[in-house]
Design a protein around this motif. Sequence first.
Motif, mmCIF file in Angstrom:
data_model
loop_
_atom_site.group_PDB
_atom_site.id
_atom_site.type_symbol
_atom_site.label_atom_id
_atom_site.label_comp_id
_atom_site.label_asym_id
_atom_site.label_seq_id
_atom_site.Cartn_x
_atom_site.Cartn_y
_atom_site.Cartn_z
ATOM 1 N N THR A 91 4.923 -10.586 -3.419
ATOM 2 C CA THR A 91 4.350 -9.170 -3.783
ATOM 3 C C THR A 91 4.753 -8.465 -2.149
ATOM 4 O OG1 THR A 91 2.141 -9.252 -3.369
ATOM 5 C CG2 THR A 91 3.009 -9.343 -5.619
ATOM 6 N N LEU A 92 4.993 -7.241 -2.390
ATOM 7 C CA LEU A 92 5.005 -6.269 -1.256
ATOM 8 C C LEU A 92 4.819 -4.612 -1.866
ATOM 9 C CD1 LEU A 92 5.186 -5.882 1.921
ATOM 10 C CD2 LEU A 92 7.678 -6.089 1.710
ATOM 11 N N ASP A 93 3.733 -4.273 -1.673
ATOM 12 C CA ASP A 93 3.421 -2.829 -1.993
ATOM 13 C C ASP A 93 3.078 -2.204 -0.932
ATOM 14 O OD1 ASP A 93 3.777 -4.129 -4.758
ATOM 15 O OD2 ASP A 93 1.649 -4.662 -4.570
ATOM 16 N N ILE A 94 3.961 -1.132 -0.354
ATOM 17 C CA ILE A 94 3.481 -0.575 0.987
ATOM 18 C C ILE A 94 3.303 0.786 0.625
ATOM 19 C CG2 ILE A 94 4.615 0.068 3.049
ATOM 20 C CD1 ILE A 94 6.640 -2.070 2.451
ATOM 21 N N PRO A 95 1.946 1.282 0.752
ATOM 22 C CA PRO A 95 1.620 2.552 0.471
ATOM 23 C C PRO A 95 1.697 3.811 1.582
ATOM 24 C CG PRO A 95 -0.165 1.192 1.245
ATOM 25 C CD PRO A 95 0.906 0.423 1.273
#
Length: 182
Positions: free
Chosen positions: A145-149
């Motif tokens: 996963t890689l969720d960048i806000p």
Amino acid sequence: MSAEILTLVGSLRAGSHNRQLAEAALKLAPADVTLTLFEGLGEVPFYNEDIDTDETLPESAAQLRAAAERANAFLLVTPEYNGTMPAVLKNAIDWLSRPWQAGAMLGKPVAVVGTALGQYGGVWAHDEARKSAKIAGGTVVDDVTLDIPGSANRFAEAHPYTDAEVTERLTKVLDMLKNAAA
């Protein structure tokens, strides 16, 4: 063993931060990984079984399927639109899911990453993309996963490739996806 990873970007906008994230992945791909960014998702018509025949298959859909057949893994890079993935990415997955139980994603590893304006970095869209890819027959690598806000602020003046945390995490994603494809 080398890996052929097909990258699909859910944003069509030229200056998209998700497109920039995919470009960063191209630069960070290990030497034994061929990462291809599919151009032309915007030209693929909405999936319609009536045109999914040998006689009427749109050229853009045929090109997408051919690229997917060559790949042995997928990297889906997506923003979040209204709490879910963009229609263009869902449409690509729909085309790749056919023919049913023999589509181009069948049994191949899939990782989903991306960035979004909100505080959670597009996790709802990423969850929906994983769900759709899994139903399409892909083997979703759930621990990738890689969720960048906060994309608008975080990448206002810089490309994701110049962000040390992003490059470190994206490199790990590519390594895990490569290993899953082996």
